[in-house]
Design a protein around this motif. Structure first.
Motif, mmCIF file in Angstrom:
data_model
loop_
_atom_site.group_PDB
_atom_site.id
_atom_site.type_symbol
_atom_site.label_atom_id
_atom_site.label_comp_id
_atom_site.label_asym_id
_atom_site.label_seq_id
_atom_site.Cartn_x
_atom_site.Cartn_y
_atom_site.Cartn_z
ATOM 1 N N CYS A 88 0.841 -1.202 0.000
ATOM 2 C CA CYS A 88 0.000 0.000 0.000
ATOM 3 C C CYS A 88 0.873 1.248 0.000
ATOM 4 O O CYS A 88 1.962 1.264 0.567
ATOM 5 C CB CYS A 88 -0.906 0.040 1.231
ATOM 6 S SG CYS A 88 -2.098 -1.296 1.335
ATOM 7 N N ILE A 89 0.360 2.303 -0.626
ATOM 8 C CA ILE A 89 1.017 3.604 -0.591
ATOM 9 C C ILE A 89 -0.021 4.674 -0.284
ATOM 10 O O ILE A 89 -1.189 4.535 -0.622
ATOM 11 C CB ILE A 89 1.740 3.930 -1.924
ATOM 12 C CG1 ILE A 89 0.758 3.902 -3.105
ATOM 13 C CG2 ILE A 89 2.910 3.003 -2.164
ATOM 14 C CD1 ILE A 89 1.317 4.480 -4.391
ATOM 15 N N PHE A 99 -5.414 6.602 -0.623
ATOM 16 C CA PHE A 99 -4.686 5.467 -0.078
ATOM 17 C C PHE A 99 -4.857 4.323 -1.056
ATOM 18 O O PHE A 99 -5.980 3.885 -1.290
ATOM 19 C CB PHE A 99 -5.310 5.129 1.287
ATOM 20 C CG PHE A 99 -4.576 4.131 2.091
ATOM 21 C CD1 PHE A 99 -3.438 4.488 2.800
ATOM 22 C CD2 PHE A 99 -5.019 2.823 2.176
ATOM 23 C CE1 PHE A 99 -2.766 3.561 3.577
ATOM 24 C CE2 PHE A 99 -4.363 1.891 2.936
ATOM 25 C CZ PHE A 99 -3.223 2.269 3.648
ATOM 26 N N HIS A 100 -3.793 3.819 -1.673
ATOM 27 C CA HIS A 100 -3.903 2.808 -2.718
ATOM 28 C C HIS A 100 -3.141 1.544 -2.336
ATOM 29 O O HIS A 100 -1.992 1.630 -1.895
ATOM 30 C CB HIS A 100 -3.389 3.345 -4.050
ATOM 31 C CG HIS A 100 -4.185 4.501 -4.547
ATOM 32 N ND1 HIS A 100 -5.386 4.343 -5.195
ATOM 33 C CD2 HIS A 100 -3.980 5.833 -4.455
ATOM 34 C CE1 HIS A 100 -5.875 5.524 -5.498
ATOM 35 N NE2 HIS A 100 -5.045 6.455 -5.050
ATOM 36 N N CYS A 101 -3.787 0.395 -2.533
ATOM 37 C CA CYS A 101 -3.180 -0.896 -2.220
ATOM 38 C C CYS A 101 -3.200 -1.802 -3.447
ATOM 39 O O CYS A 101 -4.124 -1.718 -4.268
ATOM 40 C CB CYS A 101 -3.938 -1.584 -1.089
ATOM 41 S SG CYS A 101 -3.898 -0.664 0.469
ATOM 42 N N GLY A 106 -9.089 3.879 -3.577
ATOM 43 C CA GLY A 106 -8.381 4.953 -2.893
ATOM 44 C C GLY A 106 -8.964 5.342 -1.554
ATOM 45 O O GLY A 106 -8.445 6.214 -0.871
ATOM 46 N N LYS A 107 -10.057 4.700 -1.138
ATOM 47 C CA LYS A 107 -10.677 4.998 0.155
ATOM 48 C C LYS A 107 -10.244 3.945 1.176
ATOM 49 O O LYS A 107 -9.987 2.799 0.836
ATOM 50 C CB LYS A 107 -12.200 4.983 0.027
ATOM 51 C CG LYS A 107 -12.745 6.015 -0.937
ATOM 52 C CD LYS A 107 -14.267 5.908 -1.012
ATOM 53 C CE LYS A 107 -14.850 6.923 -1.944
ATOM 54 N NZ LYS A 107 -14.699 6.569 -3.352
#
Length: 170
Positions: free
Chosen positions: A5-6, A12-14, A21-22
């Motif tokens: 994840c970043i 927030f992206h995994c 992105g949530k």
């Protein structure tokens, strides 16, 4: 952030389990492959809470569901095994940042056939069968669902549990 994840300027992206992105999916399923905990709370005349763990959409993190002070048969279910370490090569999802394994796909996710996905002609308890891919998950995690029409008895009904603990194993 968790492995794979970043946190970026647009959310927030995994690599797996992502909800666009949530942080919270608001009822939508996360991006597969993902370990899934299923619940139906406080239903029926005996105040039943039903729970189970599914690897039908693959595996990204070990987790268990542990009932506390319930009545009846209330087992711990889930998957404590590190399936990222043992995932077959053709099911592996690796991180774009570092190349380590972040998830293990289901046969359906990897190959998309009606038979592995239990779609169309295969969408019934009579025609949807375990595969070598679902058996990989079942061998490591026998109390988890591993294909679409896996035994319904893996969803457990516990009467009046004080709590259901979801424990993530990483």
């Amino acid at each position: 952030p968790p492995p794979g994840c970043i946190h970026a300027h647009n959310g927030f992206h995994c690599a797996t389990g992502d909800c666009g992105g949530k942080i919270e999916c608001n009822g939508a399923g996360g991006k597969t492959p993902a370990t899934l905990a299923q619940f139906s709370l406080h239903h029926g005349h005996n105040d039943l809470s039903s729970y189970g763990v599914s690897l039908v959409d693959g595996f990204n993190i070990g987790l268990t569901v542990t009932p506390h002070e319930g009545k009846g048969v209330c087992p711990v279910v889930g998957c404590r095994a590190d399936l990222l370490a043992t995932c077959p090569d053709n099911l592996r999802v690796t991180s774009p940042h570092g190349g380590h394994v972040v998830a293990c796909k289901s046969g359906c996710d990897a190959f998309g056939t009606d038979e592995l996905c239990c779609r169309n002609h295969y969408n019934s308890p009579q025609t949807c069968r375990a595969s070598s891919y679902s058996q990989f998950f079942k061998h490591a995690c026998p109390s988890s669902f591993t294909y679409a029409h896996d035994t319904p008895s893996l969803m457990h009904d516990c009467s009046s549990p004080r709590e259901l603990k979801v424990i993530f194993c990483h």
